[in-house]
Design a protein around this motif. Sequence first.
Motif: not given
Length: 348
Positions: A159-179
Amino acid sequence: MIVLGIETSCDETGVAIYDSEQGLLADCLYSQIEIHAKYGGVIPELASRDHILKTLPLIHEVVAKAGIQLSDIGGIAYTAGPGLIGALLVGASIGRSLGMALDVPTLGVHHMEGHLLAPMLEAEPPQFPFVALLVSGGHTQLVEVEGIGRYQLLGESLDDAAGEAFDKVGKMLGLPYPGGPNVAKLAQQGTPEKFKFPRPMTNRPGLDFSFSGLKTFVRNTIAEYRDENDELDEQIRADIARGFEEAVVATLTIKCRRALQQTGLRTLIIAGGVSANIELRKGLEAMVAKDLEKRDSKGKLFYAQAKYCTDNGAMIAYAGCQRLMAGQKDDLEIRAQPRWSLESLPAI
């Protein structure tokens, strides 16, 4: 042979000059982070348009930096996939057109093969065979590598790759792109082992990955710790980032250990954007040393310097040079493949 490499698979425009005798002569990279940051992710149409604007100026810049003339170029390599189809077509069209104008062979390169071979750019490159962990934004794969084009997929993300998971968790934590890089930065302020998140698919045999469940676990944890104003304490944010990073590193480490044991190989390379993560490098270095000590054997972990972990033209120029020197080249059709199996590549 002097090869021009062009990378336009996603949101970074990379151009490089590689000489088969002298090595990397020059490379330039333009990142589109500022363009996509306001949207929280890559907008394919904007990415394609920006590649159109930046690729030719970067080609002129890298040629000047290398101290050569366009006429000195003996071949052109460009990323043909996987990636965003519009972005890929920009690099393919420019690469093929320039090749025709210079009357030199061109070749479409597999993006993940470029990452896989990036450690070959280092002063002390790994020797075949080895196990490769490919962890870029959209890919998490374990590959047994016997030589260039001789790849056997051992496991991949379901499903999600590790990099995708990092980016999505970054969004959840309110961090700027790239997460991803921002999660790693925030994790440095976190308390070690404050949160013990699951290590997905490590309690069963096999070498496949799954990070969607871990991502959901993090989302639920964030919801649990929000206060009455729906805010998250800054230290808790850092602790969650730390717990998430620890879980990903532990999962990748466990799978890499299994891959080395399954194949009997002693050399591990990591490549792709996530391979620049310091905690991942530390974890894998410790695992390789400990695991191989038990087997009374010597082994080593290899990776590229940080600027060649993310998308770049140097890895495409190197991979293309090896294949062009082996006599491979494009036919008359321009191909761009958003999906492309690494195992389908011909050996050289």
